[in-house]
Write a protein that holds these residues in place. Structure first.
Motif, PDB file in Angstrom:
ATOM      1  N   ASP A 106      10.509   9.751  -3.549  1.00 13.62           N
ATOM      2  CA  ASP A 106      10.494   8.310  -3.742  1.00 13.62           C
ATOM      3  C   ASP A 106       9.195   7.885  -4.428  1.00 13.62           C
ATOM      4  O   ASP A 106       9.213   7.068  -5.342  1.00 13.62           O
ATOM      5  N   ARG A 107       8.087   8.470  -3.974  1.00 14.94           N
ATOM      6  CA  ARG A 107       6.778   8.059  -4.480  1.00 14.94           C
ATOM      7  C   ARG A 107       5.756   9.128  -4.141  1.00 14.94           C
ATOM      8  O   ARG A 107       5.862   9.793  -3.120  1.00 14.94           O
ATOM      9  N   GLY A 123       8.100   3.426  -1.531  1.00 15.32           N
ATOM     10  CA  GLY A 123       8.764   2.436  -2.364  1.00 15.32           C
ATOM     11  C   GLY A 123      10.114   2.014  -1.814  1.00 15.32           C
ATOM     12  O   GLY A 123      10.653   0.983  -2.185  1.00 15.32           O
TER      13      GLY A 123
END
Length: 153
Positions: A106-107, A123
């Motif tokens: 995701d991040r 995120g």
């Protein structure tokens, strides 16, 4: 008199040094599991500690002064959620990799600032967060196209 004071000082110092050694021994002897990051046809292998309980997750990598190049810690969640971490009492920079339920990333928060109270937030909903030594993601060329897998469920 000097001998008595020296003996007293040594007696009081011994339990403190024993506690410090026990704490270090616990972190060094913690069981690890294999974890793999695949990205761009490359496979990167790690042996990471698992923070399973809420107490282990609250402590995380606090008070550590180093991490092995192939080491880290994973924080799996019972169900996906937005994750927020901080660096309170964390003495080394970390890369935080926020992992979705399917293993996609995701991040990546790179080189988080030691001892910062600023939140580092995913995120979106994630199933786990992987913490590696700061700079590892850049060194290995990791980005959000990578996937993470581990066996500990």
């Amino acid at each position: 008199m000097r001998v008595i004071l020296t003996a007293l000082a040594l007696t009081m110092a011994m339990p403190m040094s024993a506690c410090a050694k026990d704490s270090d021994a616990q972190s060094e002897s913690a069981a690890t599991i294999p974890l793999t990051i695949q990205e761009g046809g490359k496979t990167h292998k790690f042996n990471v500690e698992v923070a399973r309980t809420s107490e282990e997750q609250a402590r995380g990598l606090m008070f550590r002064t180093s991490l092995p190049a192939d080491g880290g810690m994973i924080f799996p969640f019972p169900k996906p959620r937005i994750a927020s971490f901080w660096m309170k009492n964390t003495l080394i920079p970390l890369d935080m990799i926020f992992i979705r339920a399917d293993g996609s990333i995701d991040r990546i928060a790179e080189n988080t600032i030691p001892e910062s109270l600023d939140p580092v937030v995913s995120g979106g909903d994630v199933a786990a967060v992987l913490e590696l030594a700061g700079g590892t993601a850049a060194k290995l060329g990791l980005d959000e196209d990578a996937t993470v897998s581990w066996k500990d469920r």
